[in-house]
Write a protein that holds these residues in place. Structure first.
Motif, PDB file in Angstrom:
ATOM      1  N   LEU A  34      43.862 -23.805  78.381  1.00 31.91           N
ATOM      2  CA  LEU A  34      44.011 -24.593  79.601  1.00 31.91           C
ATOM      3  C   LEU A  34      45.489 -24.784  79.949  1.00 31.91           C
ATOM      4  CD1 LEU A  34      41.257 -27.318  78.999  1.00 31.91           C
ATOM      5  CD2 LEU A  34      41.179 -25.404  80.618  1.00 31.91           C
ATOM      6  N   GLY A  35      46.295 -25.035  78.916  1.00 28.25           N
ATOM      7  CA  GLY A  35      47.735 -25.169  79.148  1.00 28.25           C
ATOM      8  C   GLY A  35      48.358 -23.873  79.637  1.00 28.25           C
ATOM      9  N   ALA A  36      47.901 -22.727  79.092  1.00 27.04           N
ATOM     10  CA  ALA A  36      48.422 -21.420  79.519  1.00 27.04           C
ATOM     11  C   ALA A  36      48.096 -21.148  80.982  1.00 27.04           C
ATOM     12  CB  ALA A  36      47.843 -20.314  78.633  1.00 27.04           C
ATOM     13  N   LEU A  37      46.882 -21.522  81.400  1.00 25.15           N
ATOM     14  CA  LEU A  37      46.488 -21.328  82.800  1.00 25.15           C
ATOM     15  C   LEU A  37      47.386 -22.134  83.732  1.00 25.15           C
ATOM     16  CD1 LEU A  37      44.572 -20.199  84.931  1.00 25.15           C
ATOM     17  CD2 LEU A  37      43.037 -22.141  84.481  1.00 25.15           C
ATOM     18  N   LEU A  38      47.648 -23.375  83.363  1.00 26.91           N
ATOM     19  CA  LEU A  38      48.530 -24.214  84.176  1.00 26.91           C
ATOM     20  C   LEU A  38      49.947 -23.650  84.199  1.00 26.91           C
ATOM     21  CD1 LEU A  38      47.330 -27.782  83.073  1.00 26.91           C
ATOM     22  CD2 LEU A  38      46.840 -26.604  85.229  1.00 26.91           C
ATOM     23  N   MET A  39      50.406 -23.121  83.056  1.00 24.95           N
ATOM     24  CA  MET A  39      51.744 -22.538  82.966  1.00 24.95           C
ATOM     25  C   MET A  39      51.863 -21.334  83.901  1.00 24.95           C
ATOM     26  SD  MET A  39      53.561 -20.763  79.649  1.00 24.95           S
ATOM     27  CE  MET A  39      53.243 -22.198  78.628  1.00 24.95           C
ATOM     28  N   TRP A  40      50.840 -20.472  83.898  1.00 25.25           N
ATOM     29  CA  TRP A  40      50.882 -19.272  84.753  1.00 25.25           C
ATOM     30  C   TRP A  40      50.826 -19.651  86.230  1.00 25.25           C
ATOM     31  CZ3 TRP A  40      46.742 -17.010  87.732  1.00 25.25           C
ATOM     32  CH2 TRP A  40      47.104 -15.800  88.325  1.00 25.25           C
ATOM     33  N   LEU A  41      49.981 -20.613  86.589  1.00 25.27           N
ATOM     34  CA  LEU A  41      49.883 -21.037  87.983  1.00 25.27           C
ATOM     35  C   LEU A  41      51.200 -21.637  88.472  1.00 25.27           C
ATOM     36  CD1 LEU A  41      46.329 -22.675  87.997  1.00 25.27           C
ATOM     37  CD2 LEU A  41      47.003 -20.496  89.036  1.00 25.27           C
ATOM     38  N   ALA A  42      51.921 -22.303  87.565  1.00 29.27           N
ATOM     39  CA  ALA A  42      53.160 -22.969  87.955  1.00 29.27           C
ATOM     40  C   ALA A  42      54.350 -22.024  88.018  1.00 29.27           C
ATOM     41  CB  ALA A  42      53.460 -24.121  86.985  1.00 29.27           C
ATOM     42  N   ALA A  43      54.431 -21.047  87.091  1.00 30.08           N
ATOM     43  CA  ALA A  43      55.659 -20.249  87.007  1.00 30.08           C
ATOM     44  C   ALA A  43      55.436 -18.775  86.732  1.00 30.08           C
ATOM     45  CB  ALA A  43      56.568 -20.832  85.919  1.00 30.08           C
ATOM     46  N   GLY A  44      54.205 -18.302  86.694  1.00 28.80           N
ATOM     47  CA  GLY A  44      53.951 -16.900  86.389  1.00 28.80           C
ATOM     48  C   GLY A  44      53.961 -16.017  87.627  1.00 28.80           C
ATOM     49  N   SER A  45      53.907 -14.705  87.413  1.00 25.12           N
ATOM     50  CA  SER A  45      53.823 -13.748  88.517  1.00 25.12           C
ATOM     51  C   SER A  45      52.434 -13.821  89.150  1.00 25.12           C
ATOM     52  CB  SER A  45      54.084 -12.328  88.021  1.00 25.12           C
ATOM     53  OG  SER A  45      55.358 -12.230  87.395  1.00 25.12           O
ATOM     54  N   GLY A  46      52.341 -13.512  90.429  1.00 24.95           N
ATOM     55  CA  GLY A  46      51.066 -13.533  91.116  1.00 24.95           C
ATOM     56  C   GLY A  46      50.107 -12.483  90.578  1.00 24.95           C
ATOM     57  N   ALA A  47      48.808 -12.707  90.777  1.00 26.67           N
ATOM     58  CA  ALA A  47      47.798 -11.778  90.275  1.00 26.67           C
ATOM     59  C   ALA A  47      47.984 -10.388  90.887  1.00 26.67           C
ATOM     60  CB  ALA A  47      46.405 -12.314  90.581  1.00 26.67           C
ATOM     61  N   GLY A  48      48.341 -10.317  92.178  1.00 28.39           N
ATOM     62  CA  GLY A  48      48.562  -9.036  92.819  1.00 28.39           C
ATOM     63  C   GLY A  48      49.738  -8.286  92.229  1.00 28.39           C
ATOM     64  N   VAL A  49      50.783  -9.003  91.891  1.00 28.96           N
ATOM     65  CA  VAL A  49      51.972  -8.389  91.291  1.00 28.96           C
ATOM     66  C   VAL A  49      51.636  -7.832  89.913  1.00 28.96           C
ATOM     67  CG1 VAL A  49      54.315  -8.820  90.453  1.00 28.96           C
ATOM     68  CG2 VAL A  49      53.525  -9.877  92.587  1.00 28.96           C
ATOM     69  N   LEU A  50      50.905  -8.594  89.121  1.00 31.58           N
ATOM     70  CA  LEU A  50      50.516  -8.141  87.787  1.00 31.58           C
ATOM     71  C   LEU A  50      49.630  -6.897  87.859  1.00 31.58           C
ATOM     72  CD1 LEU A  50      49.690 -11.551  86.040  1.00 31.58           C
ATOM     73  CD2 LEU A  50      51.731 -10.146  85.716  1.00 31.58           C
ATOM     74  N   ALA A  51      48.694  -6.892  88.810  1.00 33.43           N
ATOM     75  CA  ALA A  51      47.764  -5.761  88.926  1.00 33.43           C
ATOM     76  C   ALA A  51      48.456  -4.492  89.401  1.00 33.43           C
ATOM     77  CB  ALA A  51      46.634  -6.133  89.880  1.00 33.43           C
ATOM     78  N   ALA A  52      49.576  -4.620  90.115  1.00 33.86           N
ATOM     79  CA  ALA A  52      50.266  -3.454  90.676  1.00 33.86           C
ATOM     80  C   ALA A  52      51.209  -2.788  89.679  1.00 33.86           C
ATOM     81  CB  ALA A  52      51.043  -3.865  91.923  1.00 33.86           C
ATOM     82  N   ARG A  53      51.518  -3.421  88.570  1.00 36.43           N
ATOM     83  CA  ARG A  53      52.483  -2.857  87.627  1.00 36.43           C
ATOM     84  C   ARG A  53      51.874  -1.699  86.840  1.00 36.43           C
ATOM     85  NH1 ARG A  53      54.859  -8.442  86.520  1.00 36.43           N
ATOM     86  NH2 ARG A  53      56.616  -8.452  87.970  1.00 36.43           N
ATOM     87  N   GLU A  54      52.711  -0.701  86.543  1.00 37.25           N
ATOM     88  CA  GLU A  54      52.233   0.494  85.853  1.00 37.25           C
ATOM     89  C   GLU A  54      51.786   0.189  84.429  1.00 37.25           C
ATOM     90  OE1 GLU A  54      55.214   3.484  86.006  1.00 37.25           O
ATOM     91  OE2 GLU A  54      55.104   3.755  88.182  1.00 37.25           O
ATOM     92  N   GLU A  55      52.363  -0.819  83.802  1.00 39.18           N
ATOM     93  CA  GLU A  55      52.052  -1.127  82.414  1.00 39.18           C
ATOM     94  C   GLU A  55      50.923  -2.154  82.275  1.00 39.18           C
ATOM     95  OE1 GLU A  55      56.231  -2.185  81.400  1.00 39.18           O
ATOM     96  OE2 GLU A  55      55.890  -0.872  79.690  1.00 39.18           O
ATOM     97  N   ARG A  56      50.121  -2.327  83.317  1.00 37.04           N
ATOM     98  CA  ARG A  56      49.119  -3.394  83.295  1.00 37.04           C
ATOM     99  C   ARG A  56      48.101  -3.192  82.160  1.00 37.04           C
ATOM    100  NH1 ARG A  56      48.594  -0.227  87.702  1.00 37.04           N
ATOM    101  NH2 ARG A  56      46.665   0.976  87.999  1.00 37.04           N
ATOM    102  N   ALA A  57      47.738  -1.938  81.857  1.00 37.65           N
ATOM    103  CA  ALA A  57      46.785  -1.702  80.771  1.00 37.65           C
ATOM    104  C   ALA A  57      47.399  -2.078  79.420  1.00 37.65           C
ATOM    105  CB  ALA A  57      46.335  -0.244  80.764  1.00 37.65           C
ATOM    106  N   SER A  58      48.659  -1.679  79.209  1.00 36.80           N
ATOM    107  CA  SER A  58      49.347  -2.041  77.965  1.00 36.80           C
ATOM    108  C   SER A  58      49.531  -3.549  77.865  1.00 36.80           C
ATOM    109  CB  SER A  58      50.705  -1.347  77.900  1.00 36.80           C
ATOM    110  OG  SER A  58      50.563   0.058  77.888  1.00 36.80           O
TER     111      SER A  58
END
Length: 300
Positions: free
Chosen positions: A198-222
């Motif tokens: 739950l804390g990790a989810l809040l951390m990502w929502l507050a300061a992480g990269s957007g879901a679209g940005v993460l999905a577009a990266r070439e290393e997403r599978a790794s």
């Protein structure tokens, strides 16, 4: 005692993997942020813990409100808060100095968690060997430029607070488990996992990269695979093993076993780089190992 020692060493081996995971990805500008990797790791931990609890509805105990509150506090001290502070420390002060500061955790736990009946003279050999290993590793590590002095000292403050968080977590976690023998290691790991997720989810929502940005990266599978490895093996399974060790061993011996995390991290790093350690680095690993063996002998 042997079961506790083996469980602690296994936890250290799994924790050591976390130190090489960031090197397997493109981090920083144009790549994944520290928050992305931290949140991904602990989100997997939370999902695994929640799944295990749901699959064992008829067999698993559910926490009381007080136990749930303890899990929330522990999750910040020993997981999300500790690791985020360490990431911030490395960002501002580089890798070398924060790593050495965190490497003193076993010494602080030994000093603060010594059993009443254990003489200082029995602990001194292991303490000195561990400290000597840390000093030798410091001397054999090539330091990088500190950069801006303000940022550097801010990083040192972050590292010291991170050190304090995990030291308090190790001691309080061990004491809490000993006061609550009705809570087994797996249940406690799952409760910690849900709280940390739950804390990790809040951390990502507050300061992480957007879901679209993460999905577009070439290393997403790794990235996804490494988050699963770190979240399941280096966090969920390692936490169960560490809780087993904490229930069977004193806090000071557990503190010495934490040194195994550093040893395994170095071995993994040498393997990833494809070269043997220098004589000084090898000597530091030997001193670490001798410190562990000396401490185990003192606790018999």
């Amino acid at each position: 005692m042997l079961t506790g020692v083996l469980a602690g060493l296994a936890a250290g081996a799994l924790w050591g993997l976390v130190f090489v995971v960031p090197r397997m990805l493109t981090m920083g500008e144009g790549g994944y942020s520290s928050v992305d990797l931290t949140a991904g790791r602990f989100a997997v931990y939370g999902v695994v813990a929640a799944a295990v609890m749901l699959l064992g509805l008829g067999r698993r105990r559910w926490p009381t409100p007080r136990q749930a509150g303890a899990a929330l506090v522990m999750s910040v001290l020993g997981f999300s808060g500790y690791y985020l502070l360490l990431v911030l420390a490395i960002r501002d002060a580089g890798t070398e100095v924060p790593t050495l500061i965190i490497g003193t955790i076993p010494l602080w736990i030994m000093l603060l968690g010594k059993p009443l009946g254990l003489r200082w003279s029995a602990l001194l050999p292991g303490l000195l060997l561990t400290f000597a290993g840390l000093l030798l590793m410091m001397g054999s590590t090539q330091g990088a430029g500190a950069g801006d002095a303000t940022h550097f000292w801010r990083g040192i403050v972050f590292a010291l607070i991170s050190l304090l968080c995990w030291t308090v977590f190790a001691i309080v976690n061990s004491a809490w488990l000993k006061r609550h023998p009705e809570v087994n290691a797996t249940d406690w790991a799952n409760w910690l996992g849900v709280a940390t997720g739950l804390g990790a989810l809040l951390m990502w929502l507050a300061a992480g990269s957007g879901a679209g940005v993460l999905a577009a990266r070439e290393e997403r599978a790794s990235f996804a695979l490494l988050c699963v490895m770190a979240g399941f093996g280096s966090t969920w399974l390692a936490t169960i093993l560490w809780n087993m060790a904490s229930q069977r061993l004193s806090a000071s011996l557990c503190g010495q076993l934490i040194v195994s995390e550093t040893i395994f991290a170095l071995l993994y790093s040498f393997a990833w780089d494809g070269h043997w350690p220098t004589p000084a680095q090898f000597g530091a690993c030997v001193l670490f190992t001798l410190g562990i063996l000396s401490s185990i002998r003192a606790h018999r």
